[in-house]
Design an enzyme around this catalytic site. Structure first.
Site, PDB file in Angstrom:
ATOM      1  N   CYS A  95       0.843  -1.188   0.000  1.00  8.86           N
ATOM      2  CA  CYS A  95       0.000   0.000   0.000  1.00  8.86           C
ATOM      3  C   CYS A  95       0.883   1.244   0.000  1.00  8.86           C
ATOM      4  CB  CYS A  95      -0.884  -0.021   1.244  1.00  8.86           C
ATOM      5  SG  CYS A  95      -1.968   1.397   1.387  1.00  8.86           S
ATOM      6  N   HIS A 137      -9.010  -4.027  -1.605  1.00  5.09           N
ATOM      7  CA  HIS A 137      -8.007  -3.240  -0.880  1.00  5.09           C
ATOM      8  C   HIS A 137      -8.391  -1.756  -0.884  1.00  5.09           C
ATOM      9  CE1 HIS A 137      -3.691  -2.186   0.211  1.00  5.09           C
ATOM     10  NE2 HIS A 137      -4.180  -1.031  -0.206  1.00  5.09           N
ATOM     11  N   GLU A 138      -8.736  -1.231  -2.052  1.00  2.00           N
ATOM     12  CA  GLU A 138      -9.072   0.196  -2.157  1.00  2.00           C
ATOM     13  C   GLU A 138     -10.389   0.517  -1.443  1.00  2.00           C
ATOM     14  OE1 GLU A 138      -6.749   2.047  -2.973  1.00  2.00           O
ATOM     15  OE2 GLU A 138      -5.535   0.517  -3.942  1.00  2.00           O
ATOM     16  N   HIS A 141      -9.949   1.266   2.176  1.00  2.00           N
ATOM     17  CA  HIS A 141      -9.519   2.639   2.472  1.00  2.00           C
ATOM     18  C   HIS A 141     -10.726   3.555   2.674  1.00  2.00           C
ATOM     19  CE1 HIS A 141      -5.183   2.599   2.031  1.00  2.00           C
ATOM     20  NE2 HIS A 141      -5.266   1.950   0.889  1.00  2.00           N
TER      21      HIS A 141
HETATM   22 CO    CO Z   1      -3.703   1.001  -0.025  1.00  2.00          CO
END
Ligand code: CO
Length: 171
Positions: A95, A137-138, A141
């Site tokens: 990341c 993953h995004e 966030h």
């Molecule tokens: Co990331």
């Protein structure tokens, strides 16, 4: 314009992002800046909160079969929602907000996502493998979470120790 990528443990990364309401020029500038910033940092994905903007926006641009990061493959997703998940896969993730660290993370293999493009047009995408990992993953966030939160307690402790050691003189 290349923007600053904020890094762990910056508390802003824990912000829950909010939906975009207007699909205007400001949004397009942000998306363009995110793309430039991601490439500048050699990333394959970026969420708006990583450039300190708490909006539900993410971009993904994975290398193709020739290992080229073609802008034609760029995904710009506004207000994305995962509507379906199944299966399981383990993938080594990194990341831009946790630079220099990567670790195996278990996630769903197959997902369906609904989102809007920069013009406010609704899109649906079904994917698996690396692309599905990037999405998940995004998306994490946007809810104020980081991939390291998925680590086992032992691995997380090891990470914290190494991180403190490596960043002792930088703050
Ligand atoms: Co990331």
């Amino acid at each position: 314009m290349i923007r600053e990528v904020i890094t762990y443990p910056n508390k802003l990364l824990r912000t829950k992002s909010e939906d975009v309401v207007e699909f205007n020029e400001e949004l397009h500038t942000l998306l363009d800046d995110m793309y430039e910033t991601m490439l500048d940092h050699n990333g394959v994905g970026l969420a708006a909160i990583q450039v300190a903007i708490p909006l539900n926006i993410l971009i993904i641009n994975l290398p193709n079969e020739e290992d080229v990061q073609d802008k034609e493959d760029l995904i710009e997703a506004i207000n994305p929602v995962i509507t379906h998940k199944d299966g399981e896969q383990v993938f080594t993730e990194g990341c831009l907000s946790v630079p220099g660290f990567s670790e195996d993370i278990t996630r769903a293999n197959h997902i369906v996502v609904e989102y809007f493009n920069r013009f406010g047009e609704k899109q649906t995408m079904e994917c698996e493998g690396f692309l599905s990992v990037a999405w998940q993953h995004e998306m994490e966030h946007l809810t104020g979470h980081l991939f390291i939160e998925n680590l086992s307690i032992i691995k997380r402790k090891k990470f914290e120790k190494e991180w403190k050691k490596n960043h002792k003189n930088k703050n």
